[in-house]
Design a protein around this motif. Sequence first.
Motif, PDB file in Angstrom:
ATOM      1  N   HIS A 107      46.442  52.844   0.825  1.00 22.90           N
ATOM      2  CA  HIS A 107      47.475  53.879   0.690  1.00 22.90           C
ATOM      3  C   HIS A 107      48.245  54.039   1.996  1.00 22.90           C
ATOM      4  N   VAL A 162      50.853  51.451   1.998  1.00 22.74           N
ATOM      5  CA  VAL A 162      51.942  51.721   1.048  1.00 22.74           C
ATOM      6  C   VAL A 162      52.839  52.808   1.644  1.00 22.74           C
ATOM      7  N   LEU A 214      49.301  46.841  -2.601  1.00 21.45           N
ATOM      8  CA  LEU A 214      49.449  46.926  -4.063  1.00 21.45           C
ATOM      9  C   LEU A 214      48.433  46.020  -4.758  1.00 21.45           C
ATOM     10  N   PHE A 262      45.200  47.868  -4.703  1.00 27.16           N
ATOM     11  CA  PHE A 262      45.217  48.912  -5.727  1.00 27.16           C
ATOM     12  C   PHE A 262      45.010  48.328  -7.123  1.00 27.16           C
ATOM     13  N   THR A 263      45.623  47.172  -7.347  1.00 28.54           N
ATOM     14  CA  THR A 263      45.487  46.536  -8.662  1.00 28.54           C
ATOM     15  C   THR A 263      44.024  46.181  -8.917  1.00 28.54           C
ATOM     16  N   ARG A 271      42.006  49.364  -9.466  1.00 26.63           N
ATOM     17  CA  ARG A 271      42.285  49.991 -10.763  1.00 26.63           C
ATOM     18  C   ARG A 271      41.636  49.213 -11.901  1.00 26.63           C
ATOM     19  N   TRP A 309      50.202  52.318 -13.603  1.00 31.20           N
ATOM     20  CA  TRP A 309      50.490  50.877 -13.527  1.00 31.20           C
ATOM     21  C   TRP A 309      51.989  50.650 -13.337  1.00 31.20           C
ATOM     22  N   LEU A 360      52.944  51.096  -9.735  1.00 32.05           N
ATOM     23  CA  LEU A 360      52.595  49.938  -8.890  1.00 32.05           C
ATOM     24  C   LEU A 360      53.634  48.824  -9.096  1.00 32.05           C
ATOM     25  N   HIS A 376      54.011  60.895  -9.636  1.00 33.64           N
ATOM     26  CA  HIS A 376      54.426  60.451  -8.311  1.00 33.64           C
ATOM     27  C   HIS A 376      55.396  61.410  -7.650  1.00 33.64           C
TER      28      HIS A 376
END
Length: 730
Positions: free
Chosen positions: A70, A73, A122, A125-126, A129, A152, A155, A235
């Motif tokens: 994070h 990002v 990312l 994160f993928t 997740r 999703w 992202l 978001h």
Amino acid sequence: MAVRLILGLLMTVVCLGIAGRRLFFLVQLGKRFQPLADRQLDTSEAVKAEVSEVAGQRKLLRWTVPGIAHFFVFWGFMVLLFTIVEAFFGLVKADFQIPVLGNYAWFGFFEDLFALLCVAALVVFTILRIQQAPKNLGRKSRFFGSHIGPAWFVLFMIFNVVWTLLAYRGASINAQELHDPANADKMGFLHGAFASQWFASILPKTNLEVWETVFLLLSLAVLLGFTVFVTYSKHMHIFASIPNVAYARRPRALGALEPVYWAGKKIDFEDPGDDDVMGVGKVEDFTWKGLLDFATCTECGRCQSQCPAWNTDKPLSPKVLIMGLRDHALAKAPYIMAAKGEDGEVVTAGLAATAIAEAERPLVGPEGDENASVGEHGIHGTGAIPFDMLWSCTTCGACVEQCPVDIEHVDHIVDMRRYQVLMEGAFPEEAGIMLNNVEHAGDPWGLGRTKRLEWAEELDFEIRVYEGEKIPDDIDYLYWVGCAGALDDTAKKTARAVATLLHEAGVEFMVLGEAESCTGDPARRMGHEFLFQMLAMQNVEVLNEAGAKRIVVTCAHCYNTLANEYPQVGGHYEVVHHTTLLARLVAEKKLTPIQRVDAAVTYHDPCYLGRHNRIFAAPREVLGAVPGARVQEMPRNRERSFCCGAGGARMWMDENLGTRINQNRADEALATTPDIVAAACPFCITMLSDGVAQRQQEGSAAGVQVTDVAEVLLRSVRPDLVDAAAEATA
Ligand code: SF4
Ligand code: SF4
């Protein structure tokens, strides 16, 4: 240039118009909520918090892998802001560069590096997740109940923002350099922009300006579309977290509960106004900061993953609760915003039926609501918040502690409880017995004041008891024994241990005896603010008349109330928890642990001592000073300690849903194969003792004792007393 300028401006005006309209709507909605009384923006504290929590991502970094992801990002986006500025100015000036910085190749390198770090984040994160998807982990997934599809999509959109900006820069390199090599030197940053250079190398080398325009408009379309999406989705936290962190309770929304306010004024419980609403009965009874909290939730599920109620299969997830309040507020928004007629009633003509239906839906559902459920797709039921969801909370504060955007779950839960108790008389029936006892006998068991000194009868020295005169000057501390210490058989041992240790150390102390009564903690956490105020004012009157200055307490809840909440009703004292005082007395060599206590000691952090009041070290120092004691930790310790299940007045309610919280914690302690499980709060000791006893009945955990830190120290300082007690028992 004209085409790109017209299309670019058109997109910008339309998208920013839609996003701005949404933000304007949310601000207007917030104005219909209650004002934020008594909490002014402290600029210097707010700046510190923004630097630490938003820029430094402090709370997010507690979770190493997702925290670092994070971080990149966030900072990737911050750095990308430069490229976004370049793109917008590129609409009017093809060879635009950021003043000064844009001259340097390192700046281009820096921009592209952060763009790629953002893409790497990312990917992380993928993977997370997928690994932690609710379909794989069920309720154990922190994403259970979150909006998975939109997450999703976000992202995917962030990825699109990054690559289209880089592609535009690649096309720009081609257009500027190939068109006029002199431009390449003017836009020095592009020399170091290695990722943009790569895009330049793979893009066609014909129709250069067309490609530049296509990628410029594409990148702006993605960015502006994403901005619109953000204002309509979870978001929203990208914008909302900044004011939310600035206006958060400092140092944290733990410890004291706030007084009850209505229309920006503190309610005077001795003489409440006729129109005063006590607590939150409708979603718009929350303050605008409450609405901001709901809008700021990122649905990350950190709170849910730590919640004792959720982890024992109860219908409470702090995340789902906040999401439920947000959904309810937004669905009801047209009704909240609607004009009122002359009779003061909302004019419903022209309102959507869904908004009217949502307005008719109670904030908290009825007890025993068969339609109520809290599942993967959020909350269902008669009320926006099911009755059992509201009453499952132990107010342990694990959610508040974890939340990276400073959402104040406990305050919101207690505010809703306040309305239920004070305005509706709706609460779990069995808790009524405790409230009645506290009101009429001054303690939760209803044993009465006359028994408040029985704990001291077994002491081999006299204790000094307050008898209505001022506390003499030679008294170092007033010892607040607490209801449990005075009346509960197990806690009485702790009270005696603490008294003995203070006596050994030469500390002069006095107790209030029959003049002491319940601090009001369980009543306040239940939402019965009226009873809390009554008890608090009564106790403060006694303490002030006695001239109390320094108070030592053995209960984490009494500590929190005396130290943090009594100042709200005029009681200002130096309050010390017994573990802090004992640690100091050991350090000053006024207490000398002599006898070895060869035992593995697992320490449990009481929520109201640790998380709520940051007392983590002192109990461990006391245990560490005992020769032979091997102090060990459970996996969930200190800030991440797991509740024993007693807080939030849950001690006095049945636990019929899911599995038992105390058993969960006792099992975690037993997994460390301890000889002693130590705590520093009588309610934790009761709950953990029950959990250990359950396993002992089943044939395991033989010989494990649950006791207070003070009693472990006493075994070492006065082994003769322990031997005498053992003989007496035999
Ligand atoms: S305070 Fe504790 S029990 Fe209540 S919602 Fe937060 S984590 Fe769950
Ligand atoms: S309340 Fe805070 S911790 Fe919980 S999901 Fe929302 S942002 Fe995450």
